[in-house]
Design a protein around this motif. Structure first.
Motif, mmCIF file in Angstrom:
data_model
loop_
_atom_site.group_PDB
_atom_site.id
_atom_site.type_symbol
_atom_site.label_atom_id
_atom_site.label_comp_id
_atom_site.label_asym_id
_atom_site.label_seq_id
_atom_site.Cartn_x
_atom_site.Cartn_y
_atom_site.Cartn_z
ATOM 1 N N GLN A 155 6.816 8.030 4.054
ATOM 2 C CA GLN A 155 6.703 7.069 5.160
ATOM 3 C C GLN A 155 7.872 6.092 5.140
ATOM 4 O O GLN A 155 8.432 5.760 6.192
ATOM 5 C CB GLN A 155 5.401 6.273 5.054
ATOM 6 C CG GLN A 155 4.148 7.053 5.334
ATOM 7 C CD GLN A 155 2.892 6.228 5.055
ATOM 8 O OE1 GLN A 155 2.962 5.039 4.743
ATOM 9 N NE2 GLN A 155 1.737 6.876 5.149
ATOM 10 N N ASN A 156 8.243 5.638 3.940
ATOM 11 C CA ASN A 156 9.349 4.692 3.822
ATOM 12 C C ASN A 156 10.663 5.298 4.313
ATOM 13 O O ASN A 156 11.465 4.613 4.949
ATOM 14 C CB ASN A 156 9.499 4.211 2.379
ATOM 15 C CG ASN A 156 8.430 3.218 1.987
ATOM 16 O OD1 ASN A 156 7.604 2.835 2.805
ATOM 17 N ND2 ASN A 156 8.435 2.817 0.737
ATOM 18 N N ILE A 183 3.694 7.670 0.498
ATOM 19 C CA ILE A 183 4.248 6.368 0.878
ATOM 20 C C ILE A 183 5.770 6.434 0.919
ATOM 21 O O ILE A 183 6.403 5.896 1.839
ATOM 22 C CB ILE A 183 3.764 5.265 -0.092
ATOM 23 C CG1 ILE A 183 2.248 5.076 0.041
ATOM 24 C CG2 ILE A 183 4.489 3.949 0.181
ATOM 25 C CD1 ILE A 183 1.639 4.212 -1.057
ATOM 26 N N ASN A 189 5.419 -3.885 2.434
ATOM 27 C CA ASN A 189 4.036 -3.638 2.012
ATOM 28 C C ASN A 189 3.901 -2.289 1.316
ATOM 29 O O ASN A 189 3.188 -2.163 0.321
ATOM 30 C CB ASN A 189 3.081 -3.725 3.202
ATOM 31 C CG ASN A 189 2.877 -5.141 3.682
ATOM 32 O OD1 ASN A 189 3.007 -6.097 2.908
ATOM 33 N ND2 ASN A 189 2.560 -5.300 4.951
ATOM 34 N N ASN A 190 4.599 -1.288 1.846
ATOM 35 C CA ASN A 190 4.573 0.036 1.216
ATOM 36 C C ASN A 190 5.163 -0.015 -0.190
ATOM 37 O O ASN A 190 4.652 0.627 -1.109
ATOM 38 C CB ASN A 190 5.328 1.056 2.061
ATOM 39 C CG ASN A 190 4.548 1.494 3.285
ATOM 40 O OD1 ASN A 190 3.386 1.146 3.457
ATOM 41 N ND2 ASN A 190 5.200 2.252 4.153
ATOM 42 N N GLN A 199 -0.205 9.989 -3.667
ATOM 43 C CA GLN A 199 -0.170 8.800 -2.807
ATOM 44 C C GLN A 199 1.221 8.181 -2.798
ATOM 45 O O GLN A 199 1.721 7.788 -1.742
ATOM 46 C CB GLN A 199 -1.196 7.764 -3.285
ATOM 47 C CG GLN A 199 -2.625 8.158 -3.036
ATOM 48 C CD GLN A 199 -3.610 7.160 -3.630
ATOM 49 O OE1 GLN A 199 -3.319 6.469 -4.602
ATOM 50 N NE2 GLN A 199 -4.796 7.098 -3.050
ATOM 51 N N GLU A 247 6.318 -3.713 7.129
ATOM 52 C CA GLU A 247 5.572 -2.514 6.733
ATOM 53 C C GLU A 247 6.232 -1.853 5.522
ATOM 54 O O GLU A 247 5.550 -1.435 4.579
ATOM 55 C CB GLU A 247 5.500 -1.539 7.912
ATOM 56 C CG GLU A 247 4.661 -0.307 7.629
ATOM 57 C CD GLU A 247 4.538 0.618 8.832
ATOM 58 O OE1 GLU A 247 4.054 1.749 8.638
ATOM 59 O OE2 GLU A 247 4.925 0.228 9.957
ATOM 60 N N LEU A 248 7.548 -1.787 5.535
ATOM 61 C CA LEU A 248 8.293 -1.216 4.411
ATOM 62 C C LEU A 248 8.028 -2.009 3.132
ATOM 63 O O LEU A 248 7.762 -1.432 2.069
ATOM 64 C CB LEU A 248 9.788 -1.201 4.743
ATOM 65 C CG LEU A 248 10.738 -0.594 3.719
ATOM 66 C CD1 LEU A 248 10.472 0.883 3.533
ATOM 67 C CD2 LEU A 248 12.178 -0.819 4.171
ATOM 68 N N ARG A 284 2.662 -1.388 -2.491
ATOM 69 C CA ARG A 284 1.642 -0.386 -2.801
ATOM 70 C C ARG A 284 2.133 0.594 -3.864
ATOM 71 O O ARG A 284 1.388 0.977 -4.774
ATOM 72 C CB ARG A 284 1.226 0.365 -1.536
ATOM 73 C CG ARG A 284 0.362 -0.478 -0.608
ATOM 74 C CD ARG A 284 0.078 0.186 0.731
ATOM 75 N NE ARG A 284 -0.438 1.534 0.632
ATOM 76 C CZ ARG A 284 -0.265 2.469 1.569
ATOM 77 N NH1 ARG A 284 0.412 2.202 2.674
ATOM 78 N NH2 ARG A 284 -0.763 3.669 1.412
#
Length: 121
Positions: free
Chosen positions: A43-44, A40, A75-76, A36, A72-73, A79
């Motif tokens: 995605q970043n 992420i 929040n990632n 995971q 969004e970055l 996470r």
């Protein structure tokens, strides 16, 4: 840190290099969380590339889009921090369980070694 071995349900592994046994379920949790985290981070990387392109373009619509992309970055990143915290907790609990009654200096749940180190004055 530790080696990942092909596993069968319920197997135990000696993978920390110090003889500590790792339960198969714990290893599966580590693998899942690391997967995971990697997704992420991938995605970043894409988000950062898009943010940089938008910034370089200096086009007002692209710059305003960056606000959402940066959220969004962020929040990632939160996470990822949470996943690493979960991994740390799981690892500490597994070390506690595997070293119960062991005074070899394994890490305790407070993250400190079982043996006290003397520091020079």
């Amino acid at each position: 840190m530790f080696q990942i071995f092909k596993r069968m349900e319920g197997d135990t592994y000696s993978g920390l290099g110090n003889g500590t046994q790792i339960d198969g379920k714990i290893l599966q949790t580590f693998q899942k969380n690391f997967g995971q985290v990697q997704n992420i981070l991938d995605q970043n990387r894409l988000l950062i590339n898009e943010i940089n392109q938008n910034h370089e373009s200096k086009i007002p619509d692209n710059l305003s889009r960056n606000v959402g992309l940066i959220r969004e970055l962020n929040n990632n990143i939160r996470r990822v921090v949470d996943l690493y915290a979960d991994l740390s907790t799981s690892f500490t609990k597994s070390m506690d369980a595997s070293s119960e009654g062991d005074s070899s200096g394994a890490l305790k749940s407070d993250g400190k070694a079982g043996h006290k180190r003397n520091r020079p004055a």
